[in-house]
Design a protein around this motif. Sequence first.
Motif, PDB file in Angstrom:
ATOM      1  N   ASP A  97       0.698  -0.937   0.116  1.00 26.63           N
ATOM      2  CA  ASP A  97       0.078  -0.030  -0.015  1.00 26.63           C
ATOM      3  C   ASP A  97       0.800   1.278   0.010  1.00 26.63           C
ATOM      4  O   ASP A  97       1.759   1.502   0.726  1.00 26.63           O
ATOM      5  N   ASN A 127      -0.760   7.177   2.394  1.00 25.04           N
ATOM      6  CA  ASN A 127      -1.794   8.009   1.962  1.00 25.04           C
ATOM      7  C   ASN A 127      -1.470   9.623   2.233  1.00 25.04           C
ATOM      8  O   ASN A 127      -1.614  10.298   3.311  1.00 25.04           O
ATOM      9  N   ASN A 186      -2.945  11.984   1.121  1.00 22.81           N
ATOM     10  CA  ASN A 186      -4.033  12.883   1.297  1.00 22.81           C
ATOM     11  C   ASN A 186      -3.755  13.408   2.600  1.00 22.81           C
ATOM     12  O   ASN A 186      -4.552  14.411   3.189  1.00 22.81           O
ATOM     13  N   ASP A 187      -3.254  12.910   3.484  1.00 25.28           N
ATOM     14  CA  ASP A 187      -3.102  13.100   5.112  1.00 25.28           C
ATOM     15  C   ASP A 187      -1.863  13.920   5.336  1.00 25.28           C
ATOM     16  O   ASP A 187      -1.186  13.383   4.730  1.00 25.28           O
ATOM     17  N   LYS A 240       2.461   4.401   6.503  1.00 28.20           N
ATOM     18  CA  LYS A 240       1.308   4.311   5.443  1.00 28.20           C
ATOM     19  C   LYS A 240       0.249   4.966   5.706  1.00 28.20           C
ATOM     20  O   LYS A 240      -0.505   5.539   4.765  1.00 28.20           O
ATOM     21  N   ASP A 241      -0.221   5.048   6.955  1.00 31.01           N
ATOM     22  CA  ASP A 241      -1.363   6.035   7.170  1.00 31.01           C
ATOM     23  C   ASP A 241      -1.587   6.420   8.583  1.00 31.01           C
ATOM     24  O   ASP A 241      -0.957   5.937   9.503  1.00 31.01           O
ATOM     25  N   THR A 248      -2.565  -4.324   5.424  1.00 34.40           N
ATOM     26  CA  THR A 248      -2.442  -3.480   6.608  1.00 34.40           C
ATOM     27  C   THR A 248      -2.875  -4.342   7.813  1.00 34.40           C
ATOM     28  O   THR A 248      -3.731  -5.103   7.620  1.00 34.40           O
TER      29      THR A 248
END
Length: 354
Positions: free
Chosen positions: A90, A93, A95-96, A111-112, A161
């Motif tokens: 993955d 992210n 966008n964060d 990752k996120d 994840t």
Amino acid sequence: MKRPFRSLPTRVSAAALLGFVGFVAGCTNATGTSSQANAAAPVSQTAPAQASSKETAQSSDQLGLEENMPYEDARNRLLHQGWEPRTDGDAPNLNDSTVRELVDLGYPEVKDCAGTGLGPCLFEFVNQAGEVLDVSTIQNGSGTNRERFVWHWSFEDGAGTGQAQAAASTGAALPFFGERFFNFYGGNGTGESIIIELDGATTVSAHGTESSSVIYRGQFSNPIVTSEGERLQIEGDRISMVSANGQVIRGCSGENKPCESGLYEATTSASIPDGYYVLGGTDQGLEVSGDRYRYYDEMGSYDWYPLSNLTLIQDNVVFDGENYWCIPPKGEAGVCTENGWRSVQESLSEQGKS
């Protein structure tokens, strides 16, 4: 955090409200942190720095990781053992904004992240044998991504994840990451909290006026069955107490009222306005000023604490992990609840005594 004054009674009757302006604050601190299931041990001195491609992954107690250790230290330890940032699978992210900042700080393995007060983020590492290690971190009050701390770690059975695996193993999708607060009874000393980690590990705690206790620890399921036999069902941003057949139980905060509550997450310090908050009894209260708060009573004021410890429930209502505190209307006696300030008459009416 040791609170400086005596504990509240578990229940305060409506009649008692007639003789008081507020309640007495709780004594002990409710903790919002989750317990680490993996025991940490020193790294073996005989283990090679680089793992063979035919070797299996180390057990979690050989990694030398510890809960709340600085992430930078944990990362350096893993790199020394031959783990590398996992940049396949993955994609981060981006966008964060937190993820973007961590990538810019030199952490390509991120990752996120989840947008809660704890600020949990997931990092992934891989070794030469192809095993994947998930490490989740939190800011733990630091307020900066440069000072992150290890929260939880686990090995993956395959690609993907920790969240996806947890959902697959329990059959229940994770409704959120981090910590949420709820209260079926609407009063002080009856609050509860739920923490869901990035891999689905879940802790539910009950926060009384004198102490807190864990009533569930395990993988997330929906409903969650606590050690007290309660079945907690989460739908969206609400949680309910349900029977074995899935029907919402009634009678928690009043006759025939459903046992359900909103799930409230910690908010940023800027969201909590300055002011003097009370429970609704004596002159004991809570003062918020800027990015900190403190308790006070007839003996004076006490130590300051970071505002990040408080949760904003709604306008002029905050939750400290045990009790609700309100900025009351001037000159009005009553009590603070999760639904806001209730006058004596309102409280009597809601309890069916008027």
